[in-house]
Scaffold this active site. Sequence first.
Site, mmCIF file in Angstrom:
data_model
loop_
_atom_site.group_PDB
_atom_site.id
_atom_site.type_symbol
_atom_site.label_atom_id
_atom_site.label_comp_id
_atom_site.label_asym_id
_atom_site.label_seq_id
_atom_site.Cartn_x
_atom_site.Cartn_y
_atom_site.Cartn_z
ATOM 1 N N TYR A 1 0.834 -1.199 0.000
ATOM 2 C CA TYR A 1 0.000 0.000 0.000
ATOM 3 C C TYR A 1 0.872 1.255 0.000
ATOM 4 O O TYR A 1 1.897 1.331 0.684
ATOM 5 C CB TYR A 1 -0.946 0.023 1.196
ATOM 6 C CG TYR A 1 -2.055 -0.999 1.142
ATOM 7 C CD1 TYR A 1 -2.294 -1.770 0.009
ATOM 8 C CD2 TYR A 1 -2.883 -1.196 2.234
ATOM 9 C CE1 TYR A 1 -3.313 -2.709 -0.030
ATOM 10 C CE2 TYR A 1 -3.915 -2.126 2.218
ATOM 11 C CZ TYR A 1 -4.117 -2.891 1.081
ATOM 12 O OH TYR A 1 -5.137 -3.819 1.061
ATOM 13 N N SER B 1 -13.880 -4.401 -0.100
ATOM 14 C CA SER B 1 -14.763 -3.715 -1.058
ATOM 15 C C SER B 1 -16.236 -3.930 -0.710
ATOM 16 O O SER B 1 -17.024 -4.353 -1.556
ATOM 17 C CB SER B 1 -14.490 -4.192 -2.489
ATOM 18 O OG SER B 1 -15.093 -3.315 -3.426
ATOM 19 N N GLY C 1 -17.826 1.657 -4.428
ATOM 20 C CA GLY C 1 -18.737 2.800 -4.370
ATOM 21 C C GLY C 1 -20.073 2.565 -5.029
ATOM 22 O O GLY C 1 -20.998 3.369 -4.889
ATOM 23 N N LEU C 2 -20.217 1.448 -5.738
ATOM 24 C CA LEU C 2 -21.462 1.169 -6.457
ATOM 25 C C LEU C 2 -22.653 1.106 -5.513
ATOM 26 O O LEU C 2 -23.776 1.482 -5.886
ATOM 27 C CB LEU C 2 -21.328 -0.162 -7.214
ATOM 28 C CG LEU C 2 -22.490 -0.534 -8.149
ATOM 29 C CD1 LEU C 2 -22.514 0.383 -9.358
ATOM 30 C CD2 LEU C 2 -22.370 -1.991 -8.603
ATOM 31 N N LEU C 3 -22.419 0.634 -4.289
ATOM 32 C CA LEU C 3 -23.509 0.459 -3.326
ATOM 33 C C LEU C 3 -23.608 1.625 -2.351
ATOM 34 O O LEU C 3 -24.321 1.534 -1.351
ATOM 35 C CB LEU C 3 -23.297 -0.850 -2.552
ATOM 36 C CG LEU C 3 -23.219 -2.110 -3.411
ATOM 37 C CD1 LEU C 3 -22.808 -3.317 -2.572
ATOM 38 C CD2 LEU C 3 -24.550 -2.381 -4.096
ATOM 39 N N GLY C 4 -22.931 2.709 -2.658
ATOM 40 C CA GLY C 4 -22.911 3.857 -1.758
ATOM 41 C C GLY C 4 -23.853 4.982 -2.147
ATOM 42 O O GLY C 4 -23.691 6.103 -1.662
#
Length: 329
Positions: free
Chosen positions: A53, A215, A220-223
């Site tokens: 990271y 994830s 972010g699709l479910l945000g």
Amino acid sequence: MKYTQLGRTGLKVSRLVLGTMNFGPQTNESDSHAIMDAALAAGLNFFDTANVYGWGENKGRTEEILGTWFAQGGGRRDKVVLATKMYGNMAPDGDAWPNHDKLSAVNIRRAVDASLKRLQTDHIDVYQFHHVDRDTPFEEIWQAIDVLVQQGKILYAGSSNFPGYKIAQANEQAARRGSLGLVSEQCIYNLAERRAEMEVIPAAQEYGLGVIPWSPLHGGLLGGVIKKEAKDGRRASGRSADALANSTVRAQVQAYEDLLEKHGLEPGEAALAWLLTRPGVTGPIVGPRTAEQLDSALRALELELPEAVLTGLDEIFPGPGPSPEAFAW
């Protein structure tokens, strides 16, 4: 804060895991420290990172940020269950030498010592394999891990992105050696990506591994991406944008957001709360870039999803079902 045991171990961890991947690339050191302070103040004690990271030329930077935070004292290190990962090549880009990646005994020894230095600590609580190494036998991997446990450099071992059969192979080999084996598995798991329910999660439950979904909002699709787009013009990016380009997926997400709006629920918080209801799940990894995002994630811990919402979510995002039925009929 709510706590649970990590798999079959006696280790107590919070039901949310603080993911640190954004520390460095998107969140500066000072703000990262503030987020970790806020997480610890809220009782969140399970922090996850990885040696790579920071990415690119800055590989290792995220571990360094955790290290400078631990160095401030105040009991920070003693209060945290620290998890990091290794697998990727840590040599400078363009200078990738053999044996500087994957799970050979040579690289495991090199990687753990380098992580300990960056993290400014004398031990790692949960040392995780970031990926499967198809070239290194588990006999060699466990020999290296057993030495690190004996030296006090690590306490537990975990996996990430392992298929079910590799979890079985790893822990069967560990059992033959009299070793503890894997105690956790990090896998991608969320409402929009439920394939882990077929074999990964059942294998984890069978062998006593805590499941740590990464994830949880599927990039972010479910945000609440469609709602945000309509409200202030914030368009989806990355994985979310690619997914929404598919009209079927967009219709699913719209139905998801409509269902939650009907019940007065925030999409991101509901997606996390759903994962907390799933069998085998220890806690999802949340990767806040800001203190506000951490506050939103923490609210999910107090959220009790009504049965009507749980049923509706299953209808919108049906799971694959258990194996072998999911394969056979």
